[in-house]
Every structure is written in C-alpha cells, then in structure tokens.
Design an enzyme around this catalytic site. Structure first.
Site, PDB file in Angstrom:
ATOM      1  CE  LYS A  13      -2.135  -1.113   3.897  1.00 34.54           C
ATOM      2  NZ  LYS A  13      -1.399  -2.366   4.247  1.00 34.54           N
ATOM      3  NE  ARG A  87      -5.142  -0.913   9.642  1.00 36.43           N
ATOM      4  CZ  ARG A  87      -4.050  -0.639   8.934  1.00 36.43           C
ATOM      5  NH1 ARG A  87      -4.020   0.409   8.145  1.00 36.43           N
ATOM      6  NH2 ARG A  87      -3.007  -1.396   9.027  1.00 36.43           N
ATOM      7  NE  ARG A 125       8.116  -2.125   6.862  1.00 33.23           N
ATOM      8  CZ  ARG A 125       6.830  -1.920   6.611  1.00 33.23           C
ATOM      9  NH1 ARG A 125       6.464  -1.169   5.587  1.00 33.23           N
ATOM     10  NH2 ARG A 125       5.918  -2.470   7.364  1.00 33.23           N
ATOM     11  NE  ARG A 131       5.590  -0.134  10.248  1.00 35.24           N
ATOM     12  CZ  ARG A 131       4.601  -0.174   9.381  1.00 35.24           C
ATOM     13  NH1 ARG A 131       4.776   0.355   8.183  1.00 35.24           N
ATOM     14  NH2 ARG A 131       3.461  -0.731   9.693  1.00 35.24           N
ATOM     15  NE  ARG A 142      -4.295  -9.076  18.096  1.00 38.86           N
ATOM     16  CZ  ARG A 142      -5.551  -9.483  17.893  1.00 38.86           C
ATOM     17  NH1 ARG A 142      -5.807 -10.657  17.345  1.00 38.86           N
ATOM     18  NH2 ARG A 142      -6.560  -8.734  18.259  1.00 38.86           N
TER      19      ARG A 142
END
Ligand code: AP5
Ligand code: MG
Length: 188
Positions: A13, A87, A125, A131, A142
C-alpha cells in the site's frame, strides 16, 4: 478519482499509493505514516496511539475518523488515494454518511499477497528500517489476524457496492504498479 487501498500488512500500500496518486494527480495519505510521525514527534495523539500500533492492534474508529478529516480537510471531493483508511466497516460506513467530512471513495483496490510473502517482506524491512511493529513475527501474525477480522470484511463491503477491484500484489514493484494502473484505468 477517490481511491482506497485495502490489503494486509506489507502488501505494498505504501509503495504503490504514491505511484497511483501521482498518476491520478490527487493527494495521497497513509494513516500509518501519519500516526508514526505523531509518535515520533511526541504529540498527545502520538502518546495515545504508540502502544496500540506496537501491539499490532487498531486505533479506535472515532479517533481515526477525526485524524483523517483533520489531515485531508474538506478538499476531498477532487480525489485522493488513501492507504490504511478505511480499515474497518465502521470507518467505511462513516465515509458513506451524508454528514461525513470526507467524500466517499469511488473505488477500493484490494492488493492481495500470501501470508508467507507478508512475513518475508516485513522481516526484511525490520532489518533495513527497524519499524517496531515488524520486529516480532508474533506481532506480524497479530496484524494479519486483525486484518482478517477487522479489515478484510471491507472487501465484501465494496464488492457489494460494485466498487472493488482485486490486484495480485505478489510480483516485482514495477509489475504491481502496472497491474494497478491497468485495473484503475478499466474503472475510470
Ligand atoms: P500501516 O502503517 O498502515 O501498516 P500495515 O497495514 O500493517 O501496512 P504496512 O505499512 O506494513 O505495509 P504496506 O501495505 O504499506 O506495504 P509497503 O509498501 O510498506 O498501519 C500501522 C498501524 O497504524 C496499524 O497496525 C494500526 O495500529 C494503525 N492504523 C493505521 N491506520 C489505521 C486506521 N485506519 N484505523 C485504525 N488504526 C490504524 O511494503 C512493505 C515492505 O515490502 C517494504 O519494505 C517495501 O519496500 C517492500 N515491498 C513493497 N512492495 C514490494 C514488492 N512488490 N516486492 C518486494 N518487496 C516489496
Ligand atoms: Mg504502509
């Protein structure tokens, strides 16, 4: 054109949103990027949402709706690409209400990738960018579970309204961009 991207964590996205927005000549907003910037800056909002994000849970709908409305202002009728909002079905229904501060989307693009690819991309990543919600495979699971429970119902929601296209996101970024631009062009 008003377009929303719906897809699991790591589906692309954030990679593809700016490409689509540039192509359509509309603003792009990632709610995840916006929230992480607030956490980084140590604002009140950042304090409220930081732990929720790190656990892979969702920020409450009413808070999100206010945040998105404030970020986009009232100039949304001319178009947008939203990454990460709506969302939940509640967030989508809010956009469809007559008194919504934001204009409802014309099209939802479902970016689909297998769970194994999610884990591969987010592990990479985590190493490259650090992150926090990518660091622990249990948190990634999760996030996938929350996606299935809370966000995936949007796929039926938009399909029922004749406003859904699904694009296979499991390919090189340039190929995915091409697929997305073709899918959007077919609906303009
Ligand atoms: P958010 O930031 O939206 O996280 P996410 O949905 O988990 O998605 P990601 O940003 O991890 O993935 P992406 O689909 O953008 O993929 P990307 O292009 O980066 O949300 C974070 C949190 O904020 C939520 O958990 C929640 O707490 C909160 N939140 C946000 N919005 C909310 C809302 N509306 N309501 C409530 N809470 C909300 O790609 C991933 C990686 O893969 C990158 O490293 C990229 O370089 C790489 N990559 C991309 N495409 C490819 C490709 N084709 N091939 C190989 N690698 C690729
Ligand atoms: Mg993202």
């Amino acid at each position: 054109m008003r377009l929303v991207l719906v897809g699991p964590p790591g589906s692309g996205k954030g990679t593809q949103g700016p490409v689509l927005a540039a192509h359509l000549g509309v603003p792009h907003l990632s709610t995840g990027d916006l929230l992480r910037a607030q956490v980084e800056a140590g604002t009140d909002l950042g304090h409220r949402v930081g732990e929720v994000i790190d656990r892979g849970e969702l920020v409450p709908d009413d808070l999100m709706i206010a945040v998105v409305a404030a970020a986009l202002g009232d100039g949304t009728a001319g178009g947008y690409v939203l990454d990460g909002f709506p969302r939940t079905v509640a967030q989508a229904e809010m956009l469809e209400r007559g008194d919504s501060p934001l204009a409802a989307p014309d099209l939802a693009v479902h970016l689909a990738i297998p769970d194994a690819v999610v884990h591969e991309r987010l592990a990479r990543r985590a190493r490259d960018e650090g992150r926090a919600d990518d660091a622990d495979p249990d948190i990634i699971d999760r996030r996938l579970q929350v996606y299935r429970d809370e966000t995936a119902p949007l796929i039926d929601h938009y399909r029922d309204r004749g406003a859904l296209v699904t694009v296979d996101g499991d390919a090189a970024p340039d190929e995915v961009s091409k697929r997305l631009l073709d899918a959007v062009a077919s609906r303009r």
